[in-house]
Scaffold this active site. Structure first.
Site, PDB file in Angstrom:
ATOM      1  N   GLY A   1      66.131  -1.448  55.647  1.00  0.00           N
ATOM      2  CA  GLY A   1      66.348  -2.758  56.275  1.00  0.00           C
ATOM      3  C   GLY A   1      65.064  -3.346  56.835  1.00  0.00           C
ATOM      4  O   GLY A   1      64.786  -4.540  56.698  1.00  0.00           O
TER       5      GLY A   1
ATOM      6  N   GLY B   1      72.791  -0.947  54.641  1.00  0.00           N
ATOM      7  CA  GLY B   1      72.152   0.316  54.290  1.00  0.00           C
ATOM      8  C   GLY B   1      71.428   0.891  55.485  1.00  0.00           C
ATOM      9  O   GLY B   1      71.829   0.665  56.627  1.00  0.00           O
ATOM     10  N   SER B   2      70.349   1.597  55.201  1.00  0.00           N
ATOM     11  CA  SER B   2      69.685   2.342  56.265  1.00  0.00           C
ATOM     12  C   SER B   2      68.675   1.468  57.021  1.00  0.00           C
ATOM     13  O   SER B   2      68.129   0.509  56.466  1.00  0.00           O
ATOM     14  CB  SER B   2      68.966   3.541  55.661  1.00  0.00           C
ATOM     15  OG  SER B   2      68.045   3.094  54.691  1.00  0.00           O
TER      16      SER B   2
ATOM     17  N   GLU C   1      71.390   9.331  63.312  1.00  0.00           N
ATOM     18  CA  GLU C   1      72.558   9.217  62.446  1.00  0.00           C
ATOM     19  C   GLU C   1      72.551  10.345  61.406  1.00  0.00           C
ATOM     20  O   GLU C   1      71.574  10.518  60.688  1.00  0.00           O
ATOM     21  CB  GLU C   1      72.536   7.868  61.741  1.00  0.00           C
ATOM     22  CG  GLU C   1      73.759   7.657  60.901  1.00  0.00           C
ATOM     23  CD  GLU C   1      73.781   6.285  60.258  1.00  0.00           C
ATOM     24  OE1 GLU C   1      72.779   5.924  59.626  1.00  0.00           O
ATOM     25  OE2 GLU C   1      74.797   5.591  60.403  1.00  0.00           O
TER      26      GLU C   1
ATOM     27  N   LYS D   1      73.091  -6.041  43.789  1.00  0.00           N
ATOM     28  CA  LYS D   1      72.455  -4.775  43.444  1.00  0.00           C
ATOM     29  C   LYS D   1      73.253  -3.655  44.095  1.00  0.00           C
ATOM     30  O   LYS D   1      73.121  -3.381  45.286  1.00  0.00           O
ATOM     31  CB  LYS D   1      71.002  -4.719  43.932  1.00  0.00           C
ATOM     32  CG  LYS D   1      70.250  -3.614  43.208  1.00  0.00           C
ATOM     33  CD  LYS D   1      69.298  -2.876  44.114  1.00  0.00           C
ATOM     34  CE  LYS D   1      69.702  -1.585  44.678  1.00  0.00           C
ATOM     35  NZ  LYS D   1      70.334  -0.568  43.914  1.00  0.00           N
TER      36      LYS D   1
ATOM     37  N   CYS E   1      79.255   3.844  58.535  1.00  0.00           N
ATOM     38  CA  CYS E   1      78.251   3.366  59.491  1.00  0.00           C
ATOM     39  C   CYS E   1      78.800   3.373  60.906  1.00  0.00           C
ATOM     40  O   CYS E   1      78.059   3.592  61.857  1.00  0.00           O
ATOM     41  CB  CYS E   1      77.769   1.985  59.098  1.00  0.00           C
ATOM     42  SG  CYS E   1      79.125   0.874  58.790  1.00  0.00           S
TER      43      CYS E   1
END
Ligand code: NAD
Length: 483
Positions: A237, A232-233, A385, A179, A288
């Site tokens: 997550g 991802g974030s 972040e 995905k 990241c």
């Protein structure tokens, strides 16, 4: 509303065929540099996910019936096809994600090919062991594929991070549903097309594009998926970890970071400043492991702030398709707003903008390379972040102070340390809370070395032999030798 009728349509890849989405819906994909529409992308539904999972399950046996060496040859053939088509692939990735073409050609595409080549070589080397447990039995282990894998990929390195998941999973005999991030699906679909051409059997590599809240959620909840690998974030997550609990899926999470790049006064400042700039401004800071906190020893603080700002001012921000461009736009209007909001937050907290801090132009999501000075460790721009081209430069006194600040966030993905003192760099490397520590350099990754973090940066590692363990289950076999 723009006219989208002329745009190329991208379908779902399920069971070896490009098919329209069950719900018949498509989203319009924008060029982040111009905001012009570039493609229509299928919006997968949960029924599409179900079809893809069935196809992946059915493909497990045939994929593993192929001799391991032959699977390796198929992956190598895919690597060759990526190389033959690298110009088209790079142009597509640059357009879709707004990444400067020079960087995509130098890093993203070669890294994807290297990853695939590396894991192609693993296919016939995934060995078990004979373990002498007792004299009355032959006891040995084999490593079996975990099964059907859902790979959920972010938008900052769609091709490279996608391949970090696809290549080891295929090498281990798993089948996948990929995905891609909703806004950057094009390179994954091209990889899917080339995979079929390389001889990857139907159903082994499926690609379902669409929303995280639909396609991602359905994959994570699906009882036919055995493992989720996610980048991802942290917030998504966390949801994935909870959603995966239903059938105890194995989960690997690569989440965000707030990495510290620590510069001591005895460092080679030319190299340190150059790397600190690329550490935060590469890919417009949407990395990241971006060195978003530049920690500088007080004796050289003012000098480093000024030199970093000077480098920021020389960055060529603009059209990603031009070779001279070294920084492109942010990925979306949402991301641009979030970054500019952080600039306001930083100012409100009392930090000072030395350079940048504004949107550039009115079309495209460009934000100037930004350097904040007088940043205190407790400020939000030092703790959270930002995921944009914003450096927070923080002063420190000594090693202990540097460690207190560097280790003082919820994240622990990566860190850098700059010093000429060999004892100090080893002390720092030992004490820094991070999955990767760079010494007198910053930002390199290599598929042969483990990659990942802990805390809010997630858990588990990608790359190297660790990924082989991620995508296989060990099985113990006891054969009685007693008649
Ligand atoms: P995101 O978490 O919003 O999206 C990542 C992927 O998850 C996308 O494919 C998205 O569609 C999907 N998703 C969204 N909601 C979902 C849901 N409910 N269920 C399942 N899947 C869902 O992150 P992003 O905005 O695409 O990427 C930026 C973030 O990723 C940053 O925080 C960054 O630090 C992190 N990141 C980490 C690494 C790493 O290696 N640790 C690498 C790149 C990016």
């Amino acid at each position: 509303m723009e006219n989208t009728a002329e745009l190329k349509r991208y379908e779902l890849l399920i069971n070896g065929e490009f098919v329209p989405p069950g719900g018949g819906e498509y989203s319009t994909n924008l060029d982040p540099a111009t905001e012009d529409p570039i493609a229509r992308v299928a919006q997968g539904t949960s029924a599409d996910v179900d079809r893809a999972v069935q196809a992946a399950r059915a493909a497990l046996k045939p994929w593993n019936a192929i001799r391991a060496a032959e699977r390796g040859r198929i992956l190598m053939k895919l690597a060759d096809l990526l190389r033959e088509n690298q110009d088209e692939l790079a142009a597509l990735e640059s357009l879709d994600a707004g990444k400067p073409i020079s960087g995509v050609q130098r890093q993203d595409v070669p890294a994807a090919i290297d990853t695939l080549t590396y894991y192609a070589g693993w296919c016939d080397k995934i060995n078990g062991q004979v373990v002498p447990a007792r004299p009355d039995a032959l006891t040995y282990t084999v490593r079996e594929p975990v099964g059907v894998v859902a790979a959920i990929v972010p938008w900052n390195f769609p091709l490279m991070i996608g391949m970090w998941k696809i290549a080891p999973a295929l090498a281990c005999g798993c089948t996948l549903i990929v995905k891609p991030a909703e806004i950057t699906p094009l390179s994954a679909l091209m990889v899917g097309r080339l995979a079929l051409e390389a001889g990857v059997p139907p159903g082994v590599l499926n690609i379902v594009t669409g929303k995280g809240s639909v396609v991602g959620d359905s994959l994570v909840a699906h009882p036919g998926v055995d493992k989720v690998t996610f980048t991802g974030s942290p917030s998504v997550g966390r949801g994935i970890l909870q959603g995966a609990a239903g059938n105890f899926k194995r989960v690997t999470l690569e989440l965000g970071g707030k990495s510290a790049n620590v510069i001591f006064a005895d460092a080679n400042l030319d190299s340190a400043v150059r790397a600190a700039a690329s550490g935060i401004f590469f890919n417009a800071g949407q990395v990241c492991s971006a060195g978003s906190r530049v920690l500088v020893q007080r004796a050289v603080y003012d000098e480093v702030v000024e030199r970093l700002a000077e480098r920021a001012r020389t960055i060529k921000l603009g059209d990603p398709s031009k070779r001279e461009t070294n920084m492109g736009p942010l990925i979306s209007a949402k991301q641009m707003k979030s970054v500019l909001d952080y600039v306001d937050i930083g100012k409100g907290e009392g930090a000072s903008v030395v350079t940048g801090g504004k949107r550039l132009g009115e079309r495209g999501y460009f934000v100037e390379p930004t350097v904040f000075a007088h940043v205190a460790h407790e400020m939000r721009i030092s703790q959270e972040e930002i995921f944009g081209p914003v450096a927070s430069v923080i002063p420190f006194d000594d090693e202990a102070d540097a460690l207190r600040i560097a280790n003082g966030t919820a994240y622990s993905l990566a860190a850098g340390v700059w010093s000429a003192d060999i004892g100090r760099v080893h002390r720092m490397a030992a004490e820094l809370k991070a999955g990767t520590v760079w010494v007198n350099t910053y930002g390199y990754t290599d598929v042969r070395l483990p990659w990942g973090g802990s805390g809010d940066s997630g858990f588990g590692r990608e790359h190297g032999d660790v990924a082989i363990e991620n995508f296989t289950e060990p099985k113990a076999v006891w054969v009685s030798l007693v008649p």
